[in-house]
Design a protein around this motif. Structure first.
Motif, PDB file in Angstrom:
ATOM      1  N   GLU A 114       0.348 -50.829 -21.265  1.00  0.00           N
ATOM      2  CA  GLU A 114       1.368 -49.889 -21.600  1.00  0.00           C
ATOM      3  C   GLU A 114       1.825 -49.198 -20.276  1.00  0.00           C
TER       4      GLU A 114
ATOM      5  N   ASP B  76      -3.498 -47.174 -11.924  1.00  0.00           N
ATOM      6  CA  ASP B  76      -2.499 -47.478 -13.594  1.00  0.00           C
ATOM      7  C   ASP B  76      -1.921 -46.535 -14.086  1.00  0.00           C
TER       8      ASP B  76
ATOM      9  N   TYR C 259      -6.842 -39.335 -21.002  1.00  0.00           N
ATOM     10  CA  TYR C 259      -5.961 -39.943 -20.901  1.00  0.00           C
ATOM     11  C   TYR C 259      -5.960 -39.741 -22.872  1.00  0.00           C
TER      12      TYR C 259
ATOM     13  N   ASN D 161       1.493 -44.040 -22.929  1.00  0.00           N
ATOM     14  CA  ASN D 161       0.557 -43.153 -23.015  1.00  0.00           C
ATOM     15  C   ASN D 161       0.464 -42.145 -22.033  1.00  0.00           C
TER      16      ASN D 161
ATOM     17  N   ILE E 170       2.539 -45.381 -18.583  1.00  0.00           N
ATOM     18  CA  ILE E 170       2.151 -44.530 -18.136  1.00  0.00           C
ATOM     19  C   ILE E 170       2.201 -43.277 -17.527  1.00  0.00           C
TER      20      ILE E 170
ATOM     21  N   GLU F 149      -6.256 -44.150 -26.135  1.00  0.00           N
ATOM     22  CA  GLU F 149      -7.354 -45.413 -25.491  1.00  0.00           C
ATOM     23  C   GLU F 149      -6.011 -46.349 -25.534  1.00  0.00           C
ATOM     24  N   LYS F 150      -6.558 -46.678 -23.928  1.00  0.00           N
ATOM     25  CA  LYS F 150      -6.261 -47.367 -22.926  1.00  0.00           C
ATOM     26  C   LYS F 150      -5.506 -48.836 -23.641  1.00  0.00           C
ATOM     27  N   LYS F 151      -4.452 -49.898 -23.325  1.00  0.00           N
ATOM     28  CA  LYS F 151      -3.850 -50.579 -23.430  1.00  0.00           C
ATOM     29  C   LYS F 151      -3.187 -51.160 -22.624  1.00  0.00           C
TER      30      LYS F 151
ATOM     31  N   VAL G 107      -1.148 -39.735 -18.698  1.00  0.00           N
ATOM     32  CA  VAL G 107      -2.426 -39.184 -18.126  1.00  0.00           C
ATOM     33  C   VAL G 107      -2.126 -37.452 -17.695  1.00  0.00           C
TER      34      VAL G 107
END
Length: 449
Positions: A74, A175, A66, A132, A76, A69-71, A134
């Motif tokens: 959000e 996600d 990632y 975000n 992706i 940091e994951k929220k 990945v």
């Protein structure tokens, strides 16, 4: 070219030698699907310092990093590169330990993902992304080495042959909202790959006969090779019954055909793919295939086992490729010698597990060249590492930027216009419904008992 686009290209250019060295390393150390431990470790090493979080061991060898940091809630976008290679030991650069070679160009995919991260992890570039990212190294795209994959299934380590299929099954893609993928095409400069691909089911057939001396006592044998020959002829006779518009392809080989020329074969194994551009067509072709296998068994008296495994789904083209076209427009300024094709691409009778993703989420795909020879052939060689690796990295990074800039306007539009064909649960139900084994008992004559 705006400020962020310029920054992305500059950062990748600054790390050009590192990117090319990574591509060369993966090229010379090819590994087969679900065995890509060295490749996965090299990818993990390359992304770990730049990603906020890295997960490993997904579907055995998958690596997921990632950017931030994951929220909660959000958006992706995932950029994917495939870890595996092909069993082509005759290639001059084949890995002597594994017999594998990257005649598929997957080393360029993985290198492009790694190179894109170099740019997108920059603070200024990252701040421009409203969402975000990945960076995913995924296993086992090539549907080969079936006996090994079957052994993993029996051990409960996987359920499906394709890496992305397995990642869907275990929830590792839950996600992710959009995927950006890449394919190497020796005939390409830079082009969009938004055509329709075939889906398929995989077949493993085992004929069981009875060994006997082929010259001295042939009447006592039950020839498994004769059963396979008859079945292959029956399969070929089915071809004229397929509709042209379904693009049906049935192809395979005998992976085991006996032990000696003077011994009637007691075991013959065949591996086949049955493909078409829609699910009903390849499922009907699959049943015609099974009928041909039964015919070989009935005529010869052999026993038979027909194992059907789900392969990949037909690819669903994206409804909007403008983010990718804007990335290409940016790059066109710097590479006037490279041909850029802005059409959405042609349909293909090949298959990829990117197709499975495209049934669950929007998928954008592009192609780059930089190789000579023919895909899946020992003639395949990288000859332009700038195009194969560096341009691929820029395409990944610029496409992500155009998707996620301006409050992720293009990404949100792409998602809004997408009609998923499956949910994760219905996908698993479909895959499990395809998987089956049919067994026919041997029917010997009195003299063969």
């Amino acid at each position: 070219m705006d400020k962020i686009e310029q920054r992305i290209c500059e950062l990748i250019d600054q790390h050009r030698e590192d990117i090319i060295a990574f591509g060369q390393d993966i090229w010379h150390h090819a590994e087969m699907g679900y065995k890509e431990f060295r490749t996965a470790a090299k990818f993990q090493e390359a992304i770990e310092g730049r990603c906020a979080r890295v997960e490993t061991g997904l579907a055995i060898t998958g690596v997921k990093g990632y950017l931030k940091e994951k929220k909660e809630g959000e958006l992706i976008v995932s950029v994917m590169g495939e870890l595996d290679a092909l069993p082509i030991p005759t290639h001059p650069d084949a890995n002597p330990q594994t017999g594998a070679s990257h005649c598929c160009g997957h080393n360029a995919q993985l290198t492009g993902v790694m190179g894109a991260l170099i740019a997108l992890a920059d603070e200024e570039v990252m701040a421009s992304l409203d969402g975000n990212v990945v960076f995913f190294g995924v296993p086992a795209e090539e549907f080969v080495d079936i006996e090994f994959k079957n052994s993993l299934m029996k051990e409960g380590k996987i359920a499906y042959g394709g890496g992305k299929c397995e990642l869907i099954r275990i929830g590792a893609l839950e996600d992710i909202d959009i995927t950006v993928g890449h394919h190497t095409d020796p005939a390409a400069g830079v082009r969009i790959g938004n055509g329709h691909n075939n889906g398929f089911v995989n077949k493993t057939v085992r004929y069981l006969g009875k060994a006997s001396h082929a010259a001295g006592s042939p009447e006592k044998g039950i020839d498994a090779l004769a059963a396979a020959e008859l079945a292959m002829h029956a399969i070929n006779l089915q071809r004229e019954s397929f509709r042209d518009e379904d693009s049906v392809r049935v192809h395979g080989f005998i992976s085991r055909g006996g032990t000696a020329m003077n011994v009637i074969a007691d075991t013959v194994t065949m591996e086949y793919s049955v493909r078409a551009n829609n699910i009903p067509a390849f499922m009907e072709a699959s049943e015609k295939f099974d009928r041909a296998i039964r015919a070989g068994a009935i005529a010869s008296g052999c026993g038979a086992e027909i194992v059907t495994l789900p392969g990949y789904l037909p690819t669903v083209p994206a409804n909007d490729t403008s983010a990718m076209k804007e990335a290409m427009t940016t790059l066109q300024e710097s590479y006037p010698q490279v041909e850029f094709d802005f059409s959405d691409g042609e349909d293909s009778t090949g298959s990829t597990d990117f197709g499975d993703l495209s049934n669950l989420m929007p998928l954008l795909q592009f192609k780059t060249g930089g190789y000579r020879g023919v895909l899946h052939n020992a003639s395949m060689q990288p000859v332009d590492e700038e195009l194969a690796y560096v341009v691929t990295a820029k395409m990944f990074a610029l496409t992500v930027y155009h998707l996620l800039k301006n409050n992720a306007e293009k990404a949100r539009s792409l998602i809004a216009g997408f009609d998923p064909k499956f949910t994760r649960d219905s996908y698993r139900q479909y895959m499990d419904s395809v998987s089956k084994t049919e067994t026919l008992d041997m029917q010997p004559m009195p003299s063969q008992k």
